[in-house]
Design a protein around this motif. Structure first.
Motif, PDB file in Angstrom:
ATOM      1  N   SER A 126       0.835  -1.207   0.000  1.00 30.78           N
ATOM      2  CA  SER A 126       0.000   0.000   0.000  1.00 30.78           C
ATOM      3  C   SER A 126       0.865   1.250   0.000  1.00 30.78           C
ATOM      4  CB  SER A 126      -0.925   0.000   1.220  1.00 30.78           C
ATOM      5  OG  SER A 126      -0.172  -0.017   2.416  1.00 30.78           O
ATOM      6  N   TYR A 127       0.303   2.352  -0.472  1.00 29.92           N
ATOM      7  CA  TYR A 127       1.028   3.611  -0.554  1.00 29.92           C
ATOM      8  C   TYR A 127       1.018   4.278   0.819  1.00 29.92           C
ATOM      9  CZ  TYR A 127       2.910   7.658  -3.037  1.00 29.92           C
ATOM     10  OH  TYR A 127       3.720   8.665  -3.493  1.00 29.92           O
ATOM     11  N   PRO A 128       2.102   4.922   1.229  1.00 25.35           N
ATOM     12  CA  PRO A 128       2.132   5.569   2.542  1.00 25.35           C
ATOM     13  C   PRO A 128       1.073   6.660   2.674  1.00 25.35           C
ATOM     14  CG  PRO A 128       4.036   6.226   1.219  1.00 25.35           C
ATOM     15  CD  PRO A 128       3.370   5.096   0.493  1.00 25.35           C
ATOM     16  N   THR A 129       0.444   6.716   3.825  1.00 20.98           N
ATOM     17  CA  THR A 129      -0.626   7.696   4.026  1.00 20.98           C
ATOM     18  C   THR A 129      -0.101   9.120   4.022  1.00 20.98           C
ATOM     19  OG1 THR A 129      -0.374   7.494   6.436  1.00 20.98           O
ATOM     20  CG2 THR A 129      -1.991   6.048   5.355  1.00 20.98           C
ATOM     21  N   GLY A 130       1.139   9.293   4.473  1.00 19.40           N
ATOM     22  CA  GLY A 130       1.716  10.634   4.520  1.00 19.40           C
ATOM     23  C   GLY A 130       2.400  11.047   3.232  1.00 19.40           C
ATOM     24  N   GLY A 131       2.427  10.162   2.251  1.00 17.96           N
ATOM     25  CA  GLY A 131       3.015  10.505   0.965  1.00 17.96           C
ATOM     26  C   GLY A 131       4.523  10.474   0.920  1.00 17.96           C
ATOM     27  N   ARG A 132       5.187   9.985   2.008  1.00 22.25           N
ATOM     28  CA  ARG A 132       6.649   9.939   2.003  1.00 22.25           C
ATOM     29  C   ARG A 132       7.110   8.485   1.829  1.00 22.25           C
ATOM     30  NH1 ARG A 132       8.874  14.650   3.485  1.00 22.25           N
ATOM     31  NH2 ARG A 132      10.828  13.689   4.102  1.00 22.25           N
ATOM     32  N   TRP A 133       7.274   7.762   2.944  1.00 15.66           N
ATOM     33  CA  TRP A 133       7.765   6.381   2.864  1.00 15.66           C
ATOM     34  C   TRP A 133       6.972   5.496   3.815  1.00 15.66           C
ATOM     35  CZ3 TRP A 133      11.212   5.327  -0.888  1.00 15.66           C
ATOM     36  CH2 TRP A 133      11.942   6.391  -1.407  1.00 15.66           C
ATOM     37  N   SER A 134       6.725   4.278   3.375  1.00 17.44           N
ATOM     38  CA  SER A 134       6.171   3.248   4.246  1.00 17.44           C
ATOM     39  C   SER A 134       7.342   2.389   4.713  1.00 17.44           C
ATOM     40  CB  SER A 134       5.144   2.399   3.491  1.00 17.44           C
ATOM     41  OG  SER A 134       4.655   1.362   4.318  1.00 17.44           O
ATOM     42  N   VAL A 135       7.601   2.373   6.013  1.00 14.36           N
ATOM     43  CA  VAL A 135       8.781   1.701   6.562  1.00 14.36           C
ATOM     44  C   VAL A 135       8.337   0.523   7.429  1.00 14.36           C
ATOM     45  CG1 VAL A 135      10.867   1.970   7.949  1.00 14.36           C
ATOM     46  CG2 VAL A 135      10.010   3.894   6.598  1.00 14.36           C
ATOM     47  N   ILE A 136       8.929  -0.638   7.181  1.00 14.63           N
ATOM     48  CA  ILE A 136       8.670  -1.826   7.998  1.00 14.63           C
ATOM     49  C   ILE A 136       9.987  -2.278   8.609  1.00 14.63           C
ATOM     50  CG2 ILE A 136       7.808  -4.183   8.033  1.00 14.63           C
ATOM     51  CD1 ILE A 136       6.054  -3.494   5.669  1.00 14.63           C
ATOM     52  N   LEU A 137      10.056  -2.201   9.937  1.00 11.15           N
ATOM     53  CA  LEU A 137      11.277  -2.535  10.675  1.00 11.15           C
ATOM     54  C   LEU A 137      11.053  -3.859  11.395  1.00 11.15           C
ATOM     55  CD1 LEU A 137      13.186  -0.028  13.016  1.00 11.15           C
ATOM     56  CD2 LEU A 137      13.117  -2.478  13.420  1.00 11.15           C
ATOM     57  N   ILE A 138      11.843  -4.867  11.054  1.00 13.43           N
ATOM     58  CA  ILE A 138      11.759  -6.173  11.715  1.00 13.43           C
ATOM     59  C   ILE A 138      12.921  -6.282  12.689  1.00 13.43           C
ATOM     60  CG2 ILE A 138      11.691  -8.665  11.380  1.00 13.43           C
ATOM     61  CD1 ILE A 138      10.557  -8.221   8.635  1.00 13.43           C
ATOM     62  N   ASP A 139      12.579  -6.237  13.985  1.00 15.26           N
ATOM     63  CA  ASP A 139      13.576  -6.143  15.039  1.00 15.26           C
ATOM     64  C   ASP A 139      14.477  -7.381  15.119  1.00 15.26           C
ATOM     65  OD1 ASP A 139      14.982  -5.425  17.259  1.00 15.26           O
ATOM     66  OD2 ASP A 139      13.383  -5.751  18.683  1.00 15.26           O
ATOM     67  N   ALA A 140      13.942  -8.551  14.842  1.00 11.55           N
ATOM     68  CA  ALA A 140      14.706  -9.794  14.977  1.00 11.55           C
ATOM     69  C   ALA A 140      14.479 -10.656  13.742  1.00 11.55           C
ATOM     70  CB  ALA A 140      14.296 -10.532  16.245  1.00 11.55           C
ATOM     71  N   ALA A 141      15.081 -10.267  12.640  1.00 14.16           N
ATOM     72  CA  ALA A 141      14.875 -10.995  11.386  1.00 14.16           C
ATOM     73  C   ALA A 141      15.424 -12.417  11.460  1.00 14.16           C
ATOM     74  CB  ALA A 141      15.542 -10.238  10.236  1.00 14.16           C
ATOM     75  N   HIS A 142      16.333 -12.679  12.380  1.00 12.45           N
ATOM     76  CA  HIS A 142      16.876 -14.031  12.511  1.00 12.45           C
ATOM     77  C   HIS A 142      15.877 -14.989  13.157  1.00 12.45           C
ATOM     78  CE1 HIS A 142      17.611 -11.887  16.240  1.00 12.45           C
ATOM     79  NE2 HIS A 142      17.834 -13.017  16.864  1.00 12.45           N
ATOM     80  N   ARG A 143      14.773 -14.457  13.689  1.00 14.25           N
ATOM     81  CA  ARG A 143      13.750 -15.308  14.298  1.00 14.25           C
ATOM     82  C   ARG A 143      12.641 -15.704  13.315  1.00 14.25           C
ATOM     83  NH1 ARG A 143      14.685 -15.594  19.664  1.00 14.25           N
ATOM     84  NH2 ARG A 143      15.883 -13.892  20.613  1.00 14.25           N
ATOM     85  N   LEU A 144      12.775 -15.313  12.068  1.00 15.96           N
ATOM     86  CA  LEU A 144      11.786 -15.698  11.077  1.00 15.96           C
ATOM     87  C   LEU A 144      11.832 -17.207  10.837  1.00 15.96           C
ATOM     88  CD1 LEU A 144      12.441 -12.895   8.424  1.00 15.96           C
ATOM     89  CD2 LEU A 144      10.374 -13.130   9.803  1.00 15.96           C
ATOM     90  N   THR A 145      10.657 -17.835  10.803  1.00 17.52           N
ATOM     91  CA  THR A 145      10.621 -19.243  10.402  1.00 17.52           C
ATOM     92  C   THR A 145      10.952 -19.329   8.905  1.00 17.52           C
ATOM     93  OG1 THR A 145       8.274 -19.165   9.843  1.00 17.52           O
ATOM     94  CG2 THR A 145       8.846 -19.715  12.129  1.00 17.52           C
ATOM     95  N   GLU A 146      11.204 -20.540   8.430  1.00 17.65           N
ATOM     96  CA  GLU A 146      11.544 -20.695   7.015  1.00 17.65           C
ATOM     97  C   GLU A 146      10.413 -20.208   6.118  1.00 17.65           C
ATOM     98  OE1 GLU A 146      12.956 -24.181   3.861  1.00 17.65           O
ATOM     99  OE2 GLU A 146      12.661 -24.650   5.986  1.00 17.65           O
TER     100      GLU A 146
END
Length: 405
Positions: A126-146
């Motif tokens: 989806s497009y950012p509501t503020g018209g700048r950037w949509s940012v997704i920060l995953i704090d512990a990417a090493h905990r992702l399942t396969e």
């Protein structure tokens, strides 16, 4: 105070991120005007970033600061200012965790599932509501399942024009090769104790002597140093851990030390669960219209939701126990590293200078080879815990190995 102030000893990383945020702003302005911004270097910005580094170096702090810089609306930017002022609405809401276009994913449990990741990938389209950037920060990417990592790969492979993924992990090897190959990699280094002590004094008002002691004991982990400086209980538990090398002279001492260490970790998890779990369960029931005291039959679907919540709470308790034991093992590693430094005649600063008498005693009691074997025993215990070995058995095996030397 800018958003970068809490990022200790990472000048090179800050330089790269501020340059990327400036390029990102130029991209936004160009999109609005339809003409390229003068002096803009689009190659400085990319849609996916991977932050790695030793524990406590500040991967998440750097990623959050970058997210704030991407949303910065300071009027000083028009005069050549640096993104990430810390005072504008964009910076303030990101740092407070309330910005509509910044999603920070933290996992209380042992892993991040595929369902959660699919929701994030859908959000990223989806497009950012503020018209700048949509940012997704995953704090512990090493905990992702396969399965979750494969779902994330789709989002990183086919990025939306205004979406930025920020992944944090201990090392580049902790993420799938297909994911890390599509990310720009930033490596944070262990900050110097002097820089950490300065932050504790400046940000938290810690006395200079305590700040220096906590910074060295934290071994480069900024949050660990902060807890040691501000929490008397954290300091007491560290003292208990550093007693272990002096208590493993006999089998009884080994078993008692192991039991105490595991019991402390269990108590920490139970103390956290006692208040948080009860509130979460009560809030969930209230959301289904079946709060405490309302009576009546449980609404449809509530039993399954409660069961899922209890599963997450159990996973979080297990993670808390592991993290408490992990912190204790890091303290032990620091102790034996100091012992090894003394045995080789090093004149450098010691992390546990406040326990110099104990360090001298252990250093004089055996050769460096024995110290190295003890370090290997602590590392083997960490590996065993990561492989779901029973904590008491793993710690008992470690204390027995510490006794043998």
């Amino acid at each position: 105070m800018t958003v970068w102030d809490d990022l200790v000893g990472q000048e090179r990383v800050v330089e790269q991120l501020t340059a990327a945020a400036s390029a990102a702003r130029a991209t936004v302005l160009a999109g609005r005007s339809g003409a390229p911004a003068p002096g803009a270097n689009a190659s400085l910005m990319t849609h996916a970033w991977l932050f790695t580094g030793p524990p406590g170096a500040g991967q998440t702090t750097a990623a959050r600061a970058f997210a704030a810089a991407l949303q910065c609306t300071s009027p000083d930017l028009d005069l050549g200012g640096t993104p990430g002022c810390g005072f504008c609405e964009g910076c303030h809401t990101v740092m407070a965790g309330s910005h509509a276009d910044v999603k920070i994913v933290r996992s209380d449990g042992l892993s991040i599932g595929v369902g959660d990741m699919r929701e994030l990938v859908l959000r990223a389209s989806s497009y950012p509501t503020g018209g700048r950037w949509s940012v997704i920060l995953i704090d512990a990417a090493h905990r992702l399942t396969e399965a979750a990592a494969n779902a994330l790969l789709k989002g990183v492979e086919e990025p939306s024009p205004r979406t930025v993924w920020l992944l944090c992990a201990p090392s580049v090897q902790d993420t799938l090769p297909t994911i890390r190959s599509r990310c720009r990699h930033l490596v944070l280094r262990t900050p110097a104790p002097e820089a950490v002590a300065d932050l504790l004094m400046r940000r938290d008002g810690v006395a200079p002597q305590l700040a220096e002691q906590a910074a060295r004991a934290g071994q480069g982990d900024v949050e660990r140093s902060r807890r040691l400086a501000l929490d008397e209980q954290a300091r007491s538990r560290r003292l208990e851990v550093l007693r272990i090398p002096l208590e493993v002279a006999d089998i009884g001492g080994c078993l008692a030390a192991a039991q105490r260490l595991v019991d402390t970790a269990k108590a920490d998890a139970e103390a956290l669960a006692e208040t948080r779990d009860a509130k979460e369960t009560e809030d969930l029931k209230a959301a289904y219209g079946a709060a405490e005291g309302l009576g009546g039959k449980a609404p449809r679907g509530m039993a399954g939701a409660v069961k899922e919540l209890e599963k997450r709470q159990k996973s979080r308790a297990t993670r808390t126990r592991r993290e408490t034991l992990g912190t204790a093992l890091l303290d032990l590693l620091g102790f034996y590293r100091d012992v090894l430094a003394l045995q080789f005649g090093s004149t450098g600063a010691l992390a546990n200078q406040d326990h110099r008498a104990a360090l001298d005693r252990i250093a004089a009691a055996g050769p460096p080879e024995a110290t190295l074997r003890r370090i290997e025993a602590v590392l083997a215990c960490r590996t065993a815990l990561d492989r779901n070995v029973d904590p008491l058995l793993a710690v008992e095996a470690m204390t027995m190995a510490l006794r043998a030397g």
